[in-house]
Scaffold this motif. Structure first.
Motif, PDB file in Angstrom:
ATOM      1  N   VAL A  77      54.842  27.009  44.831  1.00  0.00           N
ATOM      2  CA  VAL A  77      53.777  27.277  45.799  1.00  0.00           C
ATOM      3  C   VAL A  77      52.976  28.479  45.313  1.00  0.00           C
ATOM      4  N   ILE A  78      51.663  28.338  45.327  1.00  0.00           N
ATOM      5  CA  ILE A  78      50.767  29.466  45.089  1.00  0.00           C
ATOM      6  C   ILE A  78      49.983  29.694  46.372  1.00  0.00           C
ATOM      7  N   ASN A  79      50.185  30.858  46.975  1.00  0.00           N
ATOM      8  CA  ASN A  79      49.453  31.217  48.182  1.00  0.00           C
ATOM      9  C   ASN A  79      48.367  32.225  47.814  1.00  0.00           C
ATOM     10  N   ILE A  80      47.130  31.921  48.185  1.00  0.00           N
ATOM     11  CA  ILE A  80      46.015  32.806  47.858  1.00  0.00           C
ATOM     12  C   ILE A  80      45.867  33.857  48.946  1.00  0.00           C
ATOM     13  N   GLY A  81      46.208  35.083  48.574  1.00  0.00           N
ATOM     14  CA  GLY A  81      46.034  36.212  49.469  1.00  0.00           C
ATOM     15  C   GLY A  81      44.720  36.908  49.159  1.00  0.00           C
ATOM     16  N   SER A  82      44.778  38.225  49.056  1.00  0.00           N
ATOM     17  CA  SER A  82      43.569  39.009  48.813  1.00  0.00           C
ATOM     18  C   SER A  82      43.984  40.415  48.406  1.00  0.00           C
ATOM     19  N   SER A  83      43.081  41.145  47.770  1.00  0.00           N
ATOM     20  CA  SER A  83      43.362  42.564  47.556  1.00  0.00           C
ATOM     21  C   SER A  83      43.545  43.268  48.901  1.00  0.00           C
ATOM     22  N   ALA A  84      43.014  42.665  49.968  1.00  0.00           N
ATOM     23  CA  ALA A  84      43.207  43.196  51.320  1.00  0.00           C
ATOM     24  C   ALA A  84      44.631  42.979  51.821  1.00  0.00           C
ATOM     25  N   SER A  85      45.445  42.221  51.078  1.00  0.00           N
ATOM     26  CA  SER A  85      46.835  42.010  51.471  1.00  0.00           C
ATOM     27  C   SER A  85      47.633  43.310  51.462  1.00  0.00           C
ATOM     28  N   PHE A  86      47.173  44.294  50.697  1.00  0.00           N
ATOM     29  CA  PHE A  86      47.932  45.524  50.502  1.00  0.00           C
ATOM     30  C   PHE A  86      47.509  46.653  51.430  1.00  0.00           C
ATOM     31  N   LEU A  87      46.370  46.484  52.103  1.00  0.00           N
ATOM     32  CA  LEU A  87      45.767  47.592  52.827  1.00  0.00           C
ATOM     33  C   LEU A  87      45.263  47.166  54.203  1.00  0.00           C
ATOM     34  N   PRO A  88      45.310  48.059  55.189  1.00  0.00           N
ATOM     35  CA  PRO A  88      44.588  47.778  56.432  1.00  0.00           C
ATOM     36  C   PRO A  88      43.098  47.953  56.161  1.00  0.00           C
ATOM     37  N   VAL A  89      42.285  47.014  56.602  1.00  0.00           N
ATOM     38  CA  VAL A  89      40.851  47.091  56.312  1.00  0.00           C
ATOM     39  C   VAL A  89      40.058  47.049  57.619  1.00  0.00           C
TER      40      VAL A  89
END
Length: 274
Positions: A137-149
């Protein structure tokens, strides 16, 4: 898994952007494709393009922002006599602006698409991979996955879920030879920018248009696709495609949560105000 040759890959959100690029890349690598998105016209056009190059494609139209859509898609795949070797959960969208600018039903659809349907598809397709003794499985997250935005509040929260889910599933299924990886791209020149601003104020639309006009569109979908697919075969547990984007993963390690929040909040507040 060390090749995509003769594997069947299901790509959600395949009609545009990163999903489309991944579908084309996978076909070139010898995979058989199952494509899904809301737009039948765009999916059919992509399918014809891939078939024209000798690829095998199956199209199932489904709006994964709707409750029960994951189960419907799963049933369509089974009814067609297909199985899935690689599940790519790419479909997703966000909003850019003040939290109160958007309606609850808009956020509900975002959560359904970015979290609930993604989770459903993992739950539905992974057991067959375990039984086969191979898959991924490849789930597409985001650089926003690491930070509250701030100003992308719900979107960044849903993408944090994608990363956490992917890492936890990877551990649980490691002994089953089913690998799970999160890909967390930064700003990408895709349809996401248009979607993120379609219900935003004119101020935000103008800001996004200005960024595109200045060439600040980040990575290409093709680059994100290539780096993601290569990383999966290398059995990485997550990847942040593109140059410079990895800093988002490291900021929480070197700054306090309060400083991280101020950093992202100030940056996005500036964008929304300009």
């Amino acid at each position: 898994m060390d090749t995509y040759q003769n594997k069947i890959a299901l790509v959600t959100g395949a009609s545009t952007g990163i999903g489309r690029a991944m579908a084309i890349d996978l076909a070139a690598k010898g995979a058989e494709l199952i494509l899904t998105a809301r737009s039948k016209e765009q999916l059919d056009a992509l399918a014809q393009e891939i078939k024209g190059k000798g690829g095998m494609v199956h199209v199932f139209v489904e709006d994964l922002a709707q409750p029960g859509s994951g189960e419907r898609l799963h049933q369509q795949v089974l009814a067609a006599g297909l199985h899935v070797d690689v599940l790519i959960n790419n479909a997703g969208y966000g909003r850019w602006g003040q939290f109160g600018e958007f309606q609850r039903d808009d956020y509900a659809a975002m959560i359904q698409l970015n979290i609930t349907s993604l989770t459903d598809l993992c739950h539905l397709f992974m057991p067959a991979m375990v039984e086969k003794g191979e898959g991924g499985v490849i789930n597409i997250g985001s650089s926003a996955s690491f930070l509250p935005v701030p100003y992308a509040t719900v979107y960044s929260s849903t993408k944090a879920y994608v990363l956490m889910l992917s890492e936890a599933l990877r551990y649980e299924y490691a002994e089953s030879n089913v690998r799970v990886m999160a890909s967390c791209p930064g700003a990408t020149d895709s349809n996401f920018r248009n979607t993120a601003s379609e219900k935003s104020s004119d101020r935000l639309k103008q800001r996004i248009s200005k960024l595109k006009g200045e060439g600040q569109v980040g990575d290409t979908c093709e680059r994100v696709s290539q780096e993601t697919l290569d990383a999966f075969l290398q059995n990485k547990h997550y990847i942040v495609p593109g140059k410079g984007n990895s800093k988002f993963a490291f900021l929480p390690r070197i700054l306090s949560r309060a400083k991280v929040l101020k950093f992202t909040g100030d940056a996005f507040k500036k964008h929304t105000a300009s």
